[in-house]
Enzyme design. Structure first.
Site, PDB file in Angstrom:
ATOM      1  N   THR A  26      -2.095   2.750  -1.962  1.00 24.42           N
ATOM      2  CA  THR A  26      -2.311   4.164  -1.627  1.00 24.42           C
ATOM      3  C   THR A  26      -1.478   5.077  -2.514  1.00 24.42           C
ATOM      4  OG1 THR A  26      -2.901   3.648   0.634  1.00 24.42           O
ATOM      5  CG2 THR A  26      -2.006   5.833   0.262  1.00 24.42           C
TER       6      THR A  26
ATOM      7  N   SER B 196      -3.841  -3.304  -1.583  1.00 26.58           N
ATOM      8  CA  SER B 196      -3.048  -4.514  -1.295  1.00 26.58           C
ATOM      9  C   SER B 196      -3.572  -5.307  -0.111  1.00 26.58           C
ATOM     10  CB  SER B 196      -1.567  -4.186  -1.112  1.00 26.58           C
ATOM     11  OG  SER B 196      -1.281  -3.790   0.202  1.00 26.58           O
TER      12      SER B 196
ATOM     13  N   THR C  80       0.963  -0.575   0.984  1.00 26.73           N
ATOM     14  CA  THR C  80       1.846  -0.875   2.124  1.00 26.73           C
ATOM     15  C   THR C  80       1.364  -2.073   2.946  1.00 26.73           C
ATOM     16  OG1 THR C  80       0.642   0.700   3.517  1.00 26.73           O
ATOM     17  CG2 THR C  80       2.613   1.524   2.410  1.00 26.73           C
ATOM     18  N   ASP C  81       0.054  -2.360   2.882  1.00 23.29           N
ATOM     19  CA  ASP C  81      -0.510  -3.344   3.828  1.00 23.29           C
ATOM     20  C   ASP C  81       0.112  -4.733   3.714  1.00 23.29           C
ATOM     21  OD1 ASP C  81      -2.165  -1.449   4.912  1.00 23.29           O
ATOM     22  OD2 ASP C  81      -3.943  -2.051   3.786  1.00 23.29           O
TER      23      ASP C  81
HETATM   24  N1  ASP Z   1      -4.649  -0.191   1.981  1.00 18.91           N
HETATM   25  C1  ASP Z   1      -3.533   0.356   1.254  1.00 18.91           C
HETATM   26  C2  ASP Z   1      -2.876  -0.780   0.482  1.00 18.91           C
HETATM   27  O1  ASP Z   1      -2.191  -1.558   1.078  1.00 18.91           O
HETATM   28  C3  ASP Z   1      -2.575   0.991   2.199  1.00 18.91           C
HETATM   29  C4  ASP Z   1      -1.364   1.613   1.581  1.00 18.91           C
HETATM   30  O2  ASP Z   1      -1.003   1.382   0.447  1.00 18.91           O
HETATM   31  O3  ASP Z   1      -0.698   2.399   2.306  1.00 18.91           O
HETATM   32  O4  ASP Z   1      -3.072  -0.894  -0.699  1.00 18.91           O
END
Ligand code: ASP
Length: 328
Positions: free
Chosen positions: A12, A60, A93-94
């Protein structure tokens, strides 16, 4: 001051939405690393000597073993250089906690002896896309660069929303808020405030590990890595999912148990049978905070690293690495 190498992987923090008001309906992994650094440099002190590389560009949630191999190699190559102090990784973050834990375990086994010099890998991320009105990415990346330059930063760390975490302790616990991560009862390592790192305790040193792990991780094609699955114990659990996995040839299983890593009796019986058939099964807990207390009468071993319980996703990686080491 040693150089910092920035490795971008997507997430993200590199996401884009059609509108600055949209913090949910965006596409992760769009902006190149140069754009992320340009946005962060407005906030950082601009003194760091940087080299940047766009390693991959993915959400991610889709992280896989082949990317982990690539990332571990890129980190090891950078850290083995005498002029490099640290690596910063931009990540989604995932699965950030999984990548952090994997790198902490695997880079500890990398050749070069740079671990003894206390070099660091710092992961960072964002909960809002780069196009958001108040994107958290630039500040988080500026903080990661500051942390990476700090001589006390060592091992694999993460910084998000001004909080500094050790790889072993970090978990994503909120799906939306900016301050999405927690270290549970283990606590934070430091705060990042006004461009300064305020340490609460020392960053853990690189763990001692079997150097063979590095060779296995790099030499085993990603498709040939052991297949380790995670199953949850819950009301109404039965033996069926576990039996289906064993029948399909799973190499190892982690059970995300209830409470103090307890497992529904039907699932436990099936797990004991699986162990007898040669499939290792470990227990962990679904509880997001606190530590599992070793003990109890289960025939399924607890997932531990140096006596400390691991979260289910980290236990899965630990079992995967153990099986990789035992293979061939
Ligand atoms: N779906 C995103 C990822 O993990 C979520 C994020 O980065 O906050 O790439």
């Amino acid at each position: 001051m040693g150089k910092i190498v920035v490795l971008a992987t997507g997430g993200t923090i590199a996401g884009e939405a059609a509108s600055a008001a949209d913090a949910v309906g965006y596409q992760a992994a769009q902006r190149p690393v140069e754009a992320l650094l340009a946005a962060a440099s407005v906030l950082g002190d601009g003194r760091q000597v940087l080299e940047a590389q766009q390693l991959v560009q993915i959400d991610s949630k889709d992280m896989d073993m082949a990317v982990w191999q690539q990332l571990a190699q890129a980190c090891a190559d950078a850290l083995a250089r005498g002029d490099v102090r640290a690596v910063v990784i931009t990540h989604g973050t995932d699965t950030l906690e999984e990548t952090a834990y994997f790198l902490q375990r695997v880079l500890a086994a990398a050749p070069g002896g740079w671990q003894a010099q206390g070099k660091a890998v710092v992961l960072t991320a964002a909960m809002r896309p780069a196009t958001a009105r108040l994107s958290d990415g630039p500040q988080n990346l500026a903080d990661a660069l500051t942390l990476a330059s700090d001589p006390a930063a060592c091992g694999v760390l993460a910084v998000v929303a001004g909080k500094v975490f050790a790889a072993r302790d970090i978990s994503k616990i909120y799906p939306y808020r900016l301050d999405a991560f927690s270290a549970g009862d283990a606590g934070l390592l430091a705060w990042l405030e006004e461009g300064e790192v305020r340490w609460l305790r020392a960053a853990p040193p690189w763990p001692r590990t079997d150097s063979e792990l590095w060779r296995r991780v790099q030499d085993t094609p990603a498709d040939d890595w052991p297949w380790v699955e995670l199953l949850s114990s819950h009301a109404g659990s039965s033996a069926r999912a576990l039996q289906a996995l064993v029948q399909a040839g799973v190499d190892g299983l982690v059970l995300a148990g209830t409470g103090n890593a307890t497992v529904h009796h039907q699932l436990e019986q099936a797990a004991v049978l699986a162990q007898q058939q040669g499939v290792p099964v470990w227990r962990s807990s679904r509880c997001l905070a606190g530590q599992v207390v070793p003990g109890g009468s289960s025939a399924i071993p607890l997932a531990l690293q140096e006596g400390q319980p691991l979260s289910p996703v980290k236990a899965r990686i630990a079992l995967l690495l153990q099986l990789l080491l035992q293979a061939g």
